[in-house]
Design an enzyme around this catalytic site. Sequence first.
Site, PDB file in Angstrom:
ATOM      1  N   SER A 122       0.811  -1.219   0.000  1.00 34.13           N
ATOM      2  CA  SER A 122       0.000   0.000   0.000  1.00 34.13           C
ATOM      3  C   SER A 122       0.844   1.269   0.000  1.00 34.13           C
ATOM      4  CB  SER A 122      -0.931   0.013   1.214  1.00 34.13           C
ATOM      5  OG  SER A 122      -0.180  -0.036   2.418  1.00 34.13           O
ATOM      6  N   GLU A 155      -5.933  -0.534  -6.973  1.00 28.79           N
ATOM      7  CA  GLU A 155      -4.971   0.440  -7.477  1.00 28.79           C
ATOM      8  C   GLU A 155      -3.840  -0.289  -8.206  1.00 28.79           C
ATOM      9  OE1 GLU A 155      -3.451   4.521  -5.541  1.00 28.79           O
ATOM     10  OE2 GLU A 155      -3.067   2.742  -4.321  1.00 28.79           O
ATOM     11  N   ASN A 193      -3.193   6.114  -0.327  1.00 25.15           N
ATOM     12  CA  ASN A 193      -2.647   6.388   1.002  1.00 25.15           C
ATOM     13  C   ASN A 193      -1.957   7.740   1.086  1.00 25.15           C
ATOM     14  OD1 ASN A 193      -3.551   4.203   2.429  1.00 25.15           O
ATOM     15  ND2 ASN A 193      -1.808   2.921   1.947  1.00 25.15           N
TER      16      ASN A 193
END
Length: 285
Positions: A122, A155, A193
Amino acid sequence: MRDLGDIQTVGVVGAGTMGAGIAQVAATAGYDVVMRDVETEFVEDGFDRIEDSLDRLASRDELADDPDAVVDRITGTTELADLAAADFVVEAAVEDMAVKRDVFADLDDAVPDDVALATNTSTLSITTIAAATDREDRVVGLHFMNPVPVMKGVEVVVGEKTSEDAVGLAHDFAADLGKETWESDDKPGFVTNRILMPWINEGVRAYDEGVASKADVDKGMKLGTNVPMGPLELADHIGLDVCLDASETLHEELGDRYKPAYLLRRKVDAGDLGKKTGEGFYEYE
């Protein structure tokens, strides 16, 4: 490199929350799955997560297939060599660069050269992870959202040497799982993020500094910006330890605007990690 039509078996490295979720959606889409973790106990825990999730979906009539049939398409293992049968591999190990590079170096030896490798990281650099292999052009970021069986977005992250074919395969594979994708360059935090972690941290600071109660911080953001969860609720849902790790990575890469909130760190130090431990900013059964 194998394309979507060649993929029959999907390898998943990691049987935790994310790995089990990825294994579940791949098996639900009809793929055979090999789910690997380092201990038999972790693999068994992964199957427990999958069975619980499938039962919840079936109880809401949100599962087209029989839960047992989905589980039967998943093989658990502790042997990385068993991933040699995979046509596509998704890594979902802990969010630690040294661990991920070790996993990818081992995968590079264990998996046929024409198989693409995806990482569910992430925040960590796809380029740095890929450099642990001799197939940097076939390494791509495939960042699923938590909980994987429910969240529709994935993503796709493009490393310095990721080929167009690997990027296309990542988009196509995610779409075949019923997901929608967006694409990010290999910059710290990617799209999600990079924006999400400061939002969560500022929500924690607002509560800690007495701007509003935790309930009103969340209510204000939900009603004021039309998001389904406020920052404190979402942090509990993600896991406060996960949020802290992501914030620390971004802080190191991008500076003080990403510094983790003090109360976030204190909660993690106390072992209150959110829903998965029964207590975070809120209490859970």
